[in-house]
Motif scaffolding. Structure first.
Motif, PDB file in Angstrom:
ATOM      1  N   ARG A 178      94.033  30.031  -5.831  1.00 22.03           N
ATOM      2  CA  ARG A 178      93.303  28.838  -5.399  1.00 22.03           C
ATOM      3  C   ARG A 178      94.074  28.071  -4.343  1.00 22.03           C
ATOM      4  O   ARG A 178      95.296  27.970  -4.390  1.00 22.03           O
ATOM      5  CB  ARG A 178      93.066  27.904  -6.595  1.00 22.03           C
ATOM      6  CG  ARG A 178      92.103  28.450  -7.630  1.00 22.03           C
ATOM      7  CD  ARG A 178      90.699  28.522  -7.084  1.00 22.03           C
ATOM      8  NE  ARG A 178      89.749  28.977  -8.100  1.00 22.03           N
ATOM      9  CZ  ARG A 178      88.498  29.291  -7.836  1.00 22.03           C
ATOM     10  NH1 ARG A 178      88.041  29.207  -6.599  1.00 22.03           N
ATOM     11  NH2 ARG A 178      87.691  29.695  -8.784  1.00 22.03           N
ATOM     12  N   LEU A 192      96.115  30.617 -11.123  1.00 20.87           N
ATOM     13  CA  LEU A 192      95.422  29.689 -10.236  1.00 20.87           C
ATOM     14  C   LEU A 192      96.236  29.413  -8.984  1.00 20.87           C
ATOM     15  O   LEU A 192      95.688  29.309  -7.884  1.00 20.87           O
ATOM     16  CB  LEU A 192      95.130  28.369 -10.964  1.00 20.87           C
ATOM     17  CG  LEU A 192      94.171  28.448 -12.154  1.00 20.87           C
ATOM     18  CD1 LEU A 192      93.919  27.053 -12.704  1.00 20.87           C
ATOM     19  CD2 LEU A 192      92.864  29.097 -11.739  1.00 20.87           C
ATOM     20  N   GLU A 244      89.909  23.776 -10.902  1.00 19.38           N
ATOM     21  CA  GLU A 244      91.059  24.683 -10.825  1.00 19.38           C
ATOM     22  C   GLU A 244      91.946  24.348  -9.637  1.00 19.38           C
ATOM     23  O   GLU A 244      93.175  24.460  -9.713  1.00 19.38           O
ATOM     24  CB  GLU A 244      90.559  26.129 -10.749  1.00 19.38           C
ATOM     25  CG  GLU A 244      89.907  26.592 -12.053  1.00 19.38           C
ATOM     26  CD  GLU A 244      89.326  27.983 -11.962  1.00 19.38           C
ATOM     27  OE1 GLU A 244      89.166  28.486 -10.816  1.00 19.38           O
ATOM     28  OE2 GLU A 244      89.034  28.581 -13.006  1.00 19.38           O
TER      29      GLU A 244
END
Length: 207
Positions: free
Chosen positions: A101, A97, A53
């Motif tokens: 992330r 994401l 990811e």
């Protein structure tokens, strides 16, 4: 011997899966299938799904075109931030994401480094530069979230109309602002807010 795949190739394949099939379709197995190999081969490049990811985020950022620098730091910050915003919006399925992330690969660092460099030319203190970077970067990500990953589905105009309807007479300020949002292009709204933010940063430049 040349490695079978590069990190760039793996990240690109992972991003295509997210773009075409949605975030839920991303897995080590689906990536291996897309690459025409087995899952164990993928594990030679990425330790787990979290790492995968993170590569998707890096791939999104790596696609963003890097504006040519000028001698005007305000112009450069605006150009870079706007390019980042458009780049993130180009991959709506990957927005969750991007929001959650961090990049562990330098694949997508170029555009971020350019933003830091442009802000650095403003003459800020070290802590001022850090705060300015967080402010601009947060504005970009927040802008992408509000138009693509907000609580209401549909276009930005439809979302504003729904918000105004729900606010009604009980929350008149929200209802009034929603009417403005309905007639204001998202691109214009983002660009105007970005200019206001950059003007604010300029107030903290050391004389």
């Amino acid at each position: 011997m040349r490695a079978r795949f590069t990190v760039h190739e793996i990240a690109g394949a992972a991003l295509r899966i997210v773009d075409e099939q949605g975030l839920a379709a991303l897995s080590m197995r689906s990536l291996a299938t897309a690459l025409g190999t087995g899952p164990m081969t993928v594990y030679n490049y990425v330790a787990d799904k979290a790492g995968l990811e993170e590569l998707v985020v890096a791939a999104v950022v790596a696609e963003i075109p890097l504006p040519e620098p000028t001698d005007d730091w305000r112009h450069d910050v605006h150009a870079i931030a706007y390019a980042m915003w458009e780049g993130v919006r180009a991959h709506p399925a990957a927005v969750p994401l991007v929001l959650t992330r961090r990049m562990s690969s330098p694949t997508g660092f170029a555009i971020v480094d350019a933003l830091v460099a442009a802000l650095g030319r403003a003459g800020l203190t070290d802590t001022g530069l850090l705060a300015a970077f967080h402010g601009v970067f947060g504005f970009v990500i927040g802008g992408a979230q509000s138009t693509l990953a907000g609580p209401l589905t549909g276009s930005a105009t439809e979302a504003a109309d729904r918000i105004g309807s729900v606010a009604g007479a009980e929350h008149p300020h929200i209802a009034a602002l929603a009417k403005v949002a309905i007639t204001t292009p998202v691109e214009d709204d983002f660009a105007r807010g970005l200019r206001m933010l950059i003007d604010g940063i300029a107030c903290h430049v050391q004389p």
